[in-house]
Design a protein around this motif. Structure first.
Motif, mmCIF file in Angstrom:
data_model
loop_
_atom_site.group_PDB
_atom_site.id
_atom_site.type_symbol
_atom_site.label_atom_id
_atom_site.label_comp_id
_atom_site.label_asym_id
_atom_site.label_seq_id
_atom_site.Cartn_x
_atom_site.Cartn_y
_atom_site.Cartn_z
ATOM 1 N N CYS A 258 9.945 -1.696 -0.106
ATOM 2 C CA CYS A 258 10.045 -0.391 -0.777
ATOM 3 C C CYS A 258 11.515 -0.072 -1.064
ATOM 4 N N LYS B 195 -0.175 8.311 1.362
ATOM 5 C CA LYS B 195 -0.806 7.019 1.637
ATOM 6 C C LYS B 195 -2.102 7.189 2.402
ATOM 7 N N VAL C 95 -7.322 0.644 -7.945
ATOM 8 C CA VAL C 95 -6.087 -0.110 -8.151
ATOM 9 C C VAL C 95 -5.122 0.617 -9.076
ATOM 10 N N PHE D 233 -1.687 1.679 -7.710
ATOM 11 C CA PHE D 233 -0.839 0.520 -7.437
ATOM 12 C C PHE D 233 -0.344 -0.110 -8.735
ATOM 13 N N ARG E 179 2.562 1.876 -10.029
ATOM 14 C CA ARG E 179 3.782 1.559 -9.290
ATOM 15 C C ARG E 179 4.319 0.184 -9.661
ATOM 16 N N ALA E 180 3.405 -0.749 -9.922
ATOM 17 C CA ALA E 180 3.838 -2.086 -10.334
ATOM 18 C C ALA E 180 4.557 -2.017 -11.679
ATOM 19 N N THR F 131 6.759 -7.416 -7.342
ATOM 20 C CA THR F 131 6.558 -6.603 -6.152
ATOM 21 C C THR F 131 5.176 -6.869 -5.582
ATOM 22 N N GLU G 234 2.925 -4.706 -5.241
ATOM 23 C CA GLU G 234 1.943 -4.027 -6.098
ATOM 24 C C GLU G 234 1.555 -4.904 -7.285
ATOM 25 N N THR G 235 2.530 -5.673 -7.797
ATOM 26 C CA THR G 235 2.234 -6.598 -8.900
ATOM 27 C C THR G 235 1.226 -7.657 -8.450
ATOM 28 N N THR H 50 -2.222 -5.932 -7.890
ATOM 29 C CA THR H 50 -2.888 -5.556 -9.133
ATOM 30 C C THR H 50 -3.447 -6.783 -9.838
ATOM 31 N N GLU I 132 -0.690 -0.185 4.003
ATOM 32 C CA GLU I 132 0.436 0.688 3.663
ATOM 33 C C GLU I 132 0.510 1.884 4.607
ATOM 34 N N CYS J 269 1.890 -12.173 -0.460
ATOM 35 C CA CYS J 269 2.574 -10.880 -0.379
ATOM 36 C C CYS J 269 3.693 -10.941 0.664
#
Length: 708
Positions: free
Chosen positions: A19, A93, A130, A133, A136-137, A148, A150-151, A154, A180, A360
């Motif tokens: 983050c 979250k 999703v 997320f 954010r991605a 990231t 999130e990428t 997703t 998270e 991840c």
């Protein structure tokens, strides 16, 4: 163009190193933003900002776009405040966990009644879940962080829906949201380790007004320097100060970690948060609430958390290549078996998506900063202040520790034991020496002046101030001419020492005493012997170091015989008769064999502390101890050095355990994925599990206790 100014922002929801990395990358793309420091441990963003090029609101908008909540500028200095603690379901979250869980349950229930719609129900739940997320991605990609977690999430979720595995996609999203949330809980525990110090300081103080019986209760924040407060038995001291009346034992364990209460009488220093045991004290305030010992410790630890340790920087650099590399591996898993070996496309797409989830980097990226943060917090709670992850790492690697003698291994309160007169009477020799030393800050000079005062001697007048020759002598002009108080070596350089004087000096030094010579011109008028007793824990502190395989040495400007007497008593080597430049050269020589720590009082030893691999200041919570060197022993005990090194070694061990857990689990699940054993939900559970294990392992350091 406006000048750059410091800007600091507190951020909610930034609970892992990845983050922080996203926010850092976003800030680097903004004009007029430099010196960026992002600390997920402290939950802060600090930078230098040119507001003509980038206004503060743009900073906040960028943080919000990445999915985090800016909660207002944080002062660089000031009274520390605890963060508001929300229940887990009140956090963003936590709410995301409830939403994704509800979507999955809703799809599950409806699918029982509408089986023909099962795939579409789970697809809708997965795509709706999703969406946060994915946003954010996208924000991360636009701000310089395309790869990231999130990428990866997703891509895996959308891919699973596309190949007909919508139910697993919905489960994966729910499990990821739980992961998270667990990171948030863990980060909150680490922060609480430092914020607990805030509770040590009372909210109110009993201030004396016009006379001893006119007492008012006011907020601690309203205290100013010079105020007199009444501290009753059982009360906590509201801010740093000095005792002006009363006598009592004070428990300083909450501040310095020292378990034995300390007797405080008139003139003694007391620290904010310490507990008065049995007598009423009146204390004159010397530091306001924003600058007391507790506040400075909290600010320094937060600054230490913002500064990345070398290993953390290495992991950050590795993770920048790791994530895109992992995506390439996942793509190869999808393409190579079908194209080269005729494998089934849907099977290998599924396994490629599982590989994405396994890849991840959260557990890996958090492995080092989580351990460093816990180590810093554990140290601060035990009166061991470490000013940065780099110092914490270095402490665990030192091969030798060099100690100053006076005030470090010894109490720093030498006392005159012998006065040998060659000209006149003993009292005359002592009075003339005290006159020369009357304005000195050196412990030996102070002891000589105190001895003269104790005998009620009248000191001769001096003309002008004393002139100090570092490591050699102090010279002042008295009525009969210039007089010097210096080392025997200095006296030998100025005039010959006859055999009887030399024999007397040798005998006194053989008893572990330091001898100074009073010279009047070229005439030796007398000798004064002083002795500074070792600290009661000095021998134990040295033994703990040697038991850890660390070489312990004393570096002192004192004579060789006195140094050897002290060293022999404590069980360490001695390097004596070192002037300041020779002490620096000795540090340089020792560093060639490996990292070396220098321990001193933080004042006279500043050059040696700076030259060492890591400097450690003694000082019992004094300003100098908090502002000098890389670490400070607030409890003012020699054993604290071994405790620092033990904690550092435990932290380094914890880091390697975390890295092994993170990479080991990924290797195992990568193998099971390629053989078709691992499902998508198992893959994300493996990543979440690794993150939880790494975080829990790091939090173990919070309970690390020094050996009593």
């Amino acid at each position: 163009m406006a000048a750059e100014s410091p800007y600091k922002l507190r951020i909610e929801g930034m609970d892992c190193a990845s983050c922080a990395l996203k926010i850092e990358n976003a800030m680097r793309r903004l004009p007029g933003v430099t010196d960026i420091n992002v600390s997920y441990a402290a939950g802060t963003l600090a930078l230098q900002l040119d507001e003509d090029r980038t206004p503060q609101r743009v900073i906040e908008e960028n943080v919000k776009a990445l999915g985090y909540t800016p909660i207002g500028a944080a002062a660089e200095a000031g009274i520390p405040r605890k963060r508001e603690r929300l229940p887990w379901w009140g956090d963003v979250k936590g709410q995301l966990v409830l939403i994704t869980g509800a979507l999955f349950v809703l799809a599950f229930v409806l699918a029982r009644f509408l089986p023909d719609w099962e795939r579409w129900l789970y697809s809708a739940a997965a795509l709706a879940g999703v969406l946060p997320f994915a946003r954010r991605a996208l924000a991360g990609a636009l701000s310089g962080s395309p790869f990231t977690i999130e990428t990866l999430m997703t891509a895996a979720a959308v891919g699973a829906v596309a190949i007909g595995e919508a139910e697993e996609a919905a489960v994966v999203i729910f499990l990821f949201a739980i992961g998270e949330l667990l990171e948030t809980v863990a980060a909150g525990r680490a922060r609480a380790g430092i914020e607990a110090l805030i509770d040590l300081v009372p909210r109110t103080a009993r201030r004396q007004r016009n006379d001893a019986f006119d007492i008012e209760e006011i907020s601690v924040d309203a205290l100013v320097i010079g105020d007199v407060v009444v501290v009753r038995p059982g009360d906590r001291v509201p801010s740093d100060g000095k005792v002006i009346s009363g006598s009592s034992e004070v428990d300083e364990a909450p501040v310095t970690g020292e378990s034995v209460p300390v007797l405080k009488e008139m003139g003694a220093k007391v620290y904010a948060g310490s507990i008065n045991a049995n007598g009423e004290l009146r204390v004159e305030i010397t530091h306001v609430a924003a600058d007391n010992t507790i506040a400075r410790i909290i600010h320094l630890v937060e600054e230490a958390q913002e500064a990345k340790a070398p290993m953390a920087r290495m992991i950050d650099r590795f993770s920048r290549w790791y994530t895109p590399g992992a995506m390439i591996v996942a793509l190869l898993v999808v393409l190579v078996p079908p194209l080269a070996f005729g494998g089934d496309w849907s099977t290998w797409i599924y396994r490629g998506l599982a590989t994405l989830l396994i890849a991840c980097p959260c557990a890996l990226v958090i492995s080092t900063p989580a351990a460093i943060t816990s180590g810093l917090a554990a140290a601060a709670r035990q009166g061991l202040l470490i000013k940065g992850g780099a110092a914490l790492e270095t402490l665990g690697k030192v091969t030798a520790v060099a100690f100053d003698k006076t005030g470090t291994l010894t109490l720093g309160r030498p006392r005159v034991t012998d006065v040998v007169a060659r000209v006149g009477a003993e009292n005359e020799v002592l009075a003339r020496a005290a006159a020369v030393e009357r304005n000195t800050s050196h412990p030996l000079g102070i002891a000589i002046v105190e001895a003269a005062q104790a005998r009620g001697l009248e000191l001769p007048a001096t003309f002008g101030g004393g002139i100090a020759t570092p490591g050699k002598a102090v010279t002042a002009r008295l009525k009969g001419g210039f007089a010097s108080v210096g080392s025997p070596r200095y006296a030998a350089e100025q005039t010959g020492l006859d055999a009887k004087i030399a024999e007397t000096i040798t005998a006194l030094e053989g008893e572990g005493k330091t001898v100074v010579v009073l010279l009047s011109g070229k005439t030796v008028e007398g000798l004064i012997a002083l002795r500074d007793e070792p600290r009661e824990d000095a021998a134990e502190g040295v033994k703990r170091l040697t038991d850890q395989g660390i070489k312990a040495i004393v570096l002192t400007g004192d004579n060789a015989r006195t140094a050897q007497a002290i060293a022999g008593q404590l069980g360490l080597e001695a390097r004596a008769e070192l002037l300041p430049d020779a002490k620096l050269a000795e540090i340089g020589t020792l560093k060639q064999a490996g990292p070396i720590a220098m321990v001193g009082d933080g004042i006279n030893d500043a050059p040696a502390l700076a030259a060492s691999s890591v400097g450690i200041a003694m000082g019992g919570g004094t300003d100098v101890a908090l502002e000098t060197a890389d670490a400070a022993l607030l409890k003012n005990r020699v054993t604290g050095v071994a405790e620092l090194i033990a904690l550092s070694r435990a932290t380094l061990g914890n880091i390697w355990q975390n890295i092994t857990i993170a990479l080991g689990l990924k290797a195992v699940f990568l193998a099971t994925t390629l053989f078709g054993v691992t499902t998508l939900w198992m893959a994300i559970l493996a990543d979440t599990g690794a993150t939880v294990l790494v975080t829990a392992n790091a939090l173990r350091l919070l309970s690390h206790r020094a050996r009593d």
